[in-house]
Design an enzyme around this catalytic site. Structure first.
Site, PDB file in Angstrom:
ATOM      1  N   GLU A  55       0.715  -1.236   0.077  1.00  0.00           N
ATOM      2  CA  GLU A  55      -0.233  -0.144   0.104  1.00  0.00           C
ATOM      3  C   GLU A  55       1.096   1.238  -0.207  1.00  0.00           C
ATOM      4  O   GLU A  55       1.800   1.327   0.715  1.00  0.00           O
ATOM      5  CB  GLU A  55      -1.027  -0.040   1.251  1.00  0.00           C
ATOM      6  CG  GLU A  55      -2.326   0.309   0.977  1.00  0.00           C
ATOM      7  CD  GLU A  55      -3.056  -0.458  -0.103  1.00  0.00           C
ATOM      8  OE1 GLU A  55      -3.169  -0.083  -1.082  1.00  0.00           O
ATOM      9  OE2 GLU A  55      -3.755  -1.520   0.561  1.00  0.00           O
ATOM     10  N   SER A 155     -11.611   1.099  -5.829  1.00  0.00           N
ATOM     11  CA  SER A 155     -11.407   1.577  -7.292  1.00  0.00           C
ATOM     12  C   SER A 155     -12.456   1.724  -8.244  1.00  0.00           C
ATOM     13  O   SER A 155     -12.167   1.350  -9.442  1.00  0.00           O
ATOM     14  CB  SER A 155     -10.338   0.756  -7.890  1.00  0.00           C
ATOM     15  OG  SER A 155      -9.085   1.043  -7.042  1.00  0.00           O
ATOM     16  N   SER A 157     -13.494   4.326  -9.555  1.00  0.00           N
ATOM     17  CA  SER A 157     -13.158   5.333 -10.779  1.00  0.00           C
ATOM     18  C   SER A 157     -12.196   4.574 -11.614  1.00  0.00           C
ATOM     19  O   SER A 157     -12.322   4.797 -12.556  1.00  0.00           O
ATOM     20  CB  SER A 157     -12.256   6.621  -9.907  1.00  0.00           C
ATOM     21  OG  SER A 157     -11.310   6.133  -8.988  1.00  0.00           O
ATOM     22  N   ASP A 206      -4.433   0.659  -9.604  1.00  0.00           N
ATOM     23  CA  ASP A 206      -5.803   0.297  -9.625  1.00  0.00           C
ATOM     24  C   ASP A 206      -5.804   0.073 -11.081  1.00  0.00           C
ATOM     25  O   ASP A 206      -6.638  -0.840 -11.421  1.00  0.00           O
ATOM     26  CB  ASP A 206      -6.707   1.796  -9.332  1.00  0.00           C
ATOM     27  CG  ASP A 206      -6.412   2.238  -7.939  1.00  0.00           C
ATOM     28  OD1 ASP A 206      -5.644   1.324  -6.990  1.00  0.00           O
ATOM     29  OD2 ASP A 206      -6.745   3.309  -7.383  1.00  0.00           O
TER      30      ASP A 206
HETATM   31  C1  GLA Z   1      -5.233   4.546  -3.944  1.00  0.00           C
HETATM   32  C2  GLA Z   1      -4.442   5.020  -5.263  1.00  0.00           C
HETATM   33  C3  GLA Z   1      -3.545   3.961  -5.979  1.00  0.00           C
HETATM   34  C4  GLA Z   1      -2.669   3.500  -4.576  1.00  0.00           C
HETATM   35  C5  GLA Z   1      -3.507   3.391  -3.243  1.00  0.00           C
HETATM   36  C6  GLA Z   1      -2.572   3.024  -1.936  1.00  0.00           C
HETATM   37  O1  GLA Z   1      -6.069   3.371  -4.098  1.00  0.00           O
HETATM   38  O2  GLA Z   1      -5.347   5.120  -6.442  1.00  0.00           O
HETATM   39  O3  GLA Z   1      -2.700   4.456  -6.817  1.00  0.00           O
HETATM   40  O4  GLA Z   1      -1.569   4.582  -4.328  1.00  0.00           O
HETATM   41  O5  GLA Z   1      -4.194   4.431  -2.816  1.00  0.00           O
HETATM   42  O6  GLA Z   1      -1.909   1.938  -2.234  1.00  0.00           O
END
Ligand code: GLA
Length: 432
Positions: A55, A155, A157, A206
């Site tokens: 993460e 995710s 989006s 994502d």
């Molecule tokens: C969000 C962002 C990703 C990533 C995560 C953390 O989901 O869209 O690109 O940085 O946070 O891991």
């Protein structure tokens, strides 16, 4: 979109079930036809994702390990002869219209407001990335419906962007979704849409998960060079399930805080004299330096905390991939499972204490799941709200969900939602 997870003792919890392709396609197609007066050229779908570990590593050139969810966003689309794009969503009333030649970056005059920015942004980015023949994709009418929960850190989006990307890829004859190299280019265009047009400085995990994952596998993504490996993941064979716990808590300060985390990491890399924090993570893994030596090179306590998270998290990805590889399928029990649990829990602690992106609701969900026997639990995604995951014995999923819902009620939080994640297929056309 919802059902129930039976819990031992009879209690049940809300569970968000994924739509079948037939259901999702019918919803998008019907909305399209009712809105635009004729059927679409086709329907395409793209999944949300859940990250198992890794993460806030993607924008640091690091490693992450997401899976594509069975929950997908469906778009029905028909190309037009002009450069107009019209958008309708089952989640919002009204039709929005955007001139593709007038799409402007977030914050600039003429910037596209709201969710159509993600969709129009993909058309814009395909053109800017030089992926469209003669530099142009056609205008289009588009209807969208989705069972990826919105604002849950899963995710939604990216699922919209990637569904639009594979749809435009098909109708404009780009041929990019045919292989992984082409999908990597589509993913890059989707990231550009999100960064430049929607104005969210996210890192790319994502979109890679949504376009490049494989059913039955976790996606080991190397965010420095974009290389992927598909790590077999058959939790059911080991009697396990991955429970996603959507806190439904409002995201707090998420935009500014995410950008700030990214900036602090980039500043720290500059102080350490490396292009990205990946380099120091690799050097420490190779025994060329130690965490203490790296951290001693940083005077700013905030930078030290953030860097400690990033380099330890990259190591946890490698560690977890090794465990999953050495104990595949039914062998993921006993000692191997304990090690996976340790890595998931350590990731949560690091995100809470060093990266400071957890929230009371995420902590409560993870702690409660662990107390009820989960083999590791952690927040997933960007944090500040959204979802946590727990690796549970499959026959305990309902009991853990019910226990987490009870704990939320006792704490005075609103009811959480749950879904069961399995490693599903990437974006593509829907033939149903
Ligand atoms: C969000 C962002 C990703 C990533 C995560 C953390 O989901 O869209 O690109 O940085 O946070 O891991």
């Amino acid at each position: 979109m919802s059902g129930t997870l039976p819990a031992t003792g009879g209690a049940t919890s809300d569970v968000l079930t994924a739509w079948s392709d037939a259901e999702g396609a019918a919803r998008a197609r019907d909305l399209f036809t009712a809105t635009f007066g004729a059927p679409p050229a086709g329907v395409w779908a793209a999944p949300g994702r859940v990250n198992i570990v890794g993460e806030h590593t993607d924008y640091n050139g690091g490693l992450c390990l997401p899976i594509a969810l069975p929950h997908r966003t469906f778009v029905a689309l028909r190309p037009r002869a002009d450069r107009t794009a019209r958008f309708v969503s089952a989640q919002e009333p009204g039709v929005r219209e955007v001139e593709l030649d007038a799409v402007a970056p977030a914050g600039a005059p003429g910037a596209v407001e709201g969710w159509p920015a993600y969709a129009a942004g993909v058309a814009w980015a395909l053109e800017r990335e030089g992926l469209a023949p003669a530099g142009r994709v056609p205008g289009f009418d588009l209807a969208v419906d989705s069972c990826v929960p919105y604002g849950a850190g899963l995710s939604s989006s990216a699922a919209l962007e990637c569904a639009v990307a594979v749809a435009l890829d098909d109708v404009a004859g780009l041929g990019l979704s045919a292989d992984d190299a082409g999908r990597a280019r589509l993913a890059a265009a989707c990231v550009r849409a999100e960064n430049d047009i929607a104005g969210a400085p996210t890192g790319g995990m994502d979109q890679a998960a949504s376009l490049r994952a494989r059913a039955g596998h976790a996606l080991l993504l190397d965010c420095r060079d974009g290389a992927v490996e598909h790590v077999p993941l058959d939790l059911a064979a080991a009697g396990l399930a991955l429970l996603v716990m959507d806190t439904r808590a409002p995201h707090r300060l998420v935009d500014g805080q995410y950008a700030r985390r990214r900036q602090v990491c980039e500043d720290a890399a500059a102080v350490l004299g490396v292009p990205s924090l990946r380099e120091v993570a690799d050097a420490s893994m190779a025994g060329e330096t130690t965490w203490d030596e790296v951290l001693a090179g940083l005077d700013d306590p905030e930078q030290r905390m953030r860097v400690r998270h990033v380099i330890s998290e990259i190591e946890r990805v490698r560690f977890l991939v090794a465990r999953l590889t050495h104990a595949p399928g039914a062998q993921l029990r006993g000692w191997a499972l304990d090690k996976v649990a340790w890595a998931l829990d350590a990731s949560h602690t690091s995100l809470r204490e060093d990266y400071e992106v957890s929230s009371p609701e995420l902590d409560l969900a993870a702690d409660t799941a662990r107390r009820l026997g989960a083999h590791g639990a952690r927040m997933t995604g960007g944090g500040f709200g959204g979802s946590a995951i727990a690796l549970v014995d499959a026959d305990r999923a309902g009991a853990v969900a019910a226990g987490v819902a009870d704990a939320f009620a006792v704490a005075g939080y609103g009811p959480p939602a749950f879904l069961l994640a399995s490693a599903a297929a990437p974006a593509g056309p829907v033939t149903a």
